[in-house]
Design an enzyme around this catalytic site. Structure first.
Site, short mmCIF file in Angstrom:
data_model
loop_
_atom_site.label_atom_id
_atom_site.label_comp_id
_atom_site.label_asym_id
_atom_site.label_seq_id
_atom_site.Cartn_x
_atom_site.Cartn_y
_atom_site.Cartn_z
N CYS A 299 -11.12 2.96 0.71
CA CYS A 299 -9.69 3.24 0.85
C CYS A 299 -9.26 2.47 2.09
CB CYS A 299 -9.47 4.74 1.06
SG CYS A 299 -7.81 5.16 1.63
N GLU B 295 -1.81 8.38 8.77
CA GLU B 295 -0.35 8.29 8.72
C GLU B 295 0.31 8.95 9.94
OE1 GLU B 295 1.69 6.60 6.70
OE2 GLU B 295 0.00 5.70 5.63
N ASP C 190 0.88 -1.18 0.00
CA ASP C 190 0.00 0.00 0.00
C ASP C 190 0.91 1.23 0.00
OD1 ASP C 190 -2.33 1.60 0.29
OD2 ASP C 190 -2.02 1.71 2.45
N SER C 191 0.31 2.39 -0.17
CA SER C 191 1.09 3.63 -0.06
C SER C 191 1.63 3.80 1.35
CB SER C 191 0.19 4.81 -0.41
OG SER C 191 -0.93 4.83 0.46
N HIS D 45 -7.00 2.87 4.17
CA HIS D 45 -6.69 3.69 5.35
C HIS D 45 -7.94 4.00 6.19
CE1 HIS D 45 -2.79 4.60 3.41
NE2 HIS D 45 -2.40 5.12 4.56
N CYS E 73 -4.50 -1.43 -1.99
CA CYS E 73 -4.71 0.01 -2.14
C CYS E 73 -5.69 0.20 -3.30
CB CYS E 73 -3.37 0.67 -2.46
SG CYS E 73 -3.49 2.43 -2.79
N1 DGL Z 1 -4.81 3.20 1.09
C1 DGL Z 1 -5.00 3.66 -0.23
C2 DGL Z 1 -6.33 3.25 -0.84
O1 DGL Z 1 -6.87 2.22 -0.49
C3 DGL Z 1 -4.61 5.06 -0.62
C4 DGL Z 1 -4.28 6.10 0.38
C5 DGL Z 1 -3.42 7.19 -0.24
O2 DGL Z 1 -2.22 6.97 -0.32
O3 DGL Z 1 -3.97 8.23 -0.66
O4 DGL Z 1 -6.83 3.90 -1.71
#
Ligand code: DGL
Length: 260
Positions: free
Chosen positions: A182, A150, A7-8, A184, A70
């Protein structure tokens, strides 16, 4: 067998968390692209480059399958990379289909929350054309949740105020489900529970993603022995402090796991 998950940042840990429950004896490589987070505010060209780097790295470390944990990266990169890597790649998309199947009958609407890139992307709009013929889904992007996550700020007045402000234009009583589009956003289930009426269900794509992983794995997962996770931050092994941060995040995910 080594299985890569990237993931990011820390969002994909919600997929790792479930994958470890479903495959407790497997070896995972978790890759957080912390040098480039957030993907949801980057250009498509940048995201494509990051995804390719992450996939190349995990495959060079011996991953025999990789999960793009992600939604944003999947939204941009799936078409481009399909069939171009020597191992199976599993992506994820907002679980709109699941939410509509489970909760459309309640005669209310579905709210899909994701990053700006996912919300604007063709992939989500093509999906809606296919599964939402009744136009029952509304969309909202919540980019600041990625920043809060984050920073490890999963619960604060600032998070609640941000959610209330962004959701002000929506009559929340009209919704039967919120799609966490997302990875996150999983950290904020408690805060969403606080802001949304109790009848709203939360739906994420994690289970579907791990089930798809199980279908494409080159071998059956191990059923004996201890599972293991190695952590990487943007092309290098995570140091002790970073590993501690990721363990703390996994603990937070365990706490909110049952909130639906
Ligand atoms: N966790 C990621 C997603 O599911 C992206 C979060 C990001 O880096 O903007 O889209």
């Amino acid at each position: 067998m080594k299985i890569g998950i990237f993931d990011s940042g820390i969002g994909g840990l919600s997929v790792l968390h479930l994958a470890m429950k479903m495959m407790p004896c497997e070896e995972f490589l978790y890759y957080a692209d912390e040098s480039h987070v957030p993907y949801g505010e980057k250009t498509e060209g940048e995201i494509l480059r990051f995804v390719k780097e992450n996939l190349d790295f995990l495959i060079s470390e011996g991953a025999e399958a990789v999960v793009i944990a992600c939604n944003t990266a999947t939204s941009v990169a799936t078409k481009e990379f399909r069939g171009r890597f020597p191992v199976p790649i599993v992506g994820m998309e907002p679980a709109v289909k699941k939410a509509l199947e489970l909760y459309r009958g309640e005669e209310k609407r579905i709210l899909v929350a994701a990053t700006p890139v996912t919300i604007a992307g063709d992939k989500l709009h093509d999906l809606l054309k296919r599964v939402d013929s009744g136009h029952d889904a509304d969309l909202i992007s919540l980019p600041s949740l990625v920043h809060f996550a984050e920073k490890g700020e999963f619960s604060s007045q600032a998070v609640d105020e941000y959610l209330k402000e962004e959701l002000r234009a929506f009559d929340l009583a009209n919704y039967s489900a919120l799609v966490l589009g997302c990875t996150h956003f999983n950290y904020f289930k408690e805060r969403f529970r606080h802001v949304f009426p109790g009848s709203v269900h939360f739906v994420d794509g994690n289970e579907g993603t791990v089930r798809q992983l199980l279908r494409v794995l080159p071998r059956k997962p191990e059923t004996e022995g201890e599972g293991k996770v190695s952590y990487y931050f943007s092309g290098r092994e995570a140091d002790e402090k970073e590993k501690e941060r990721l363990s703390y995040c996994l603990e937070q995910l365990e706490k909110v796991y049952h909130i639906q």
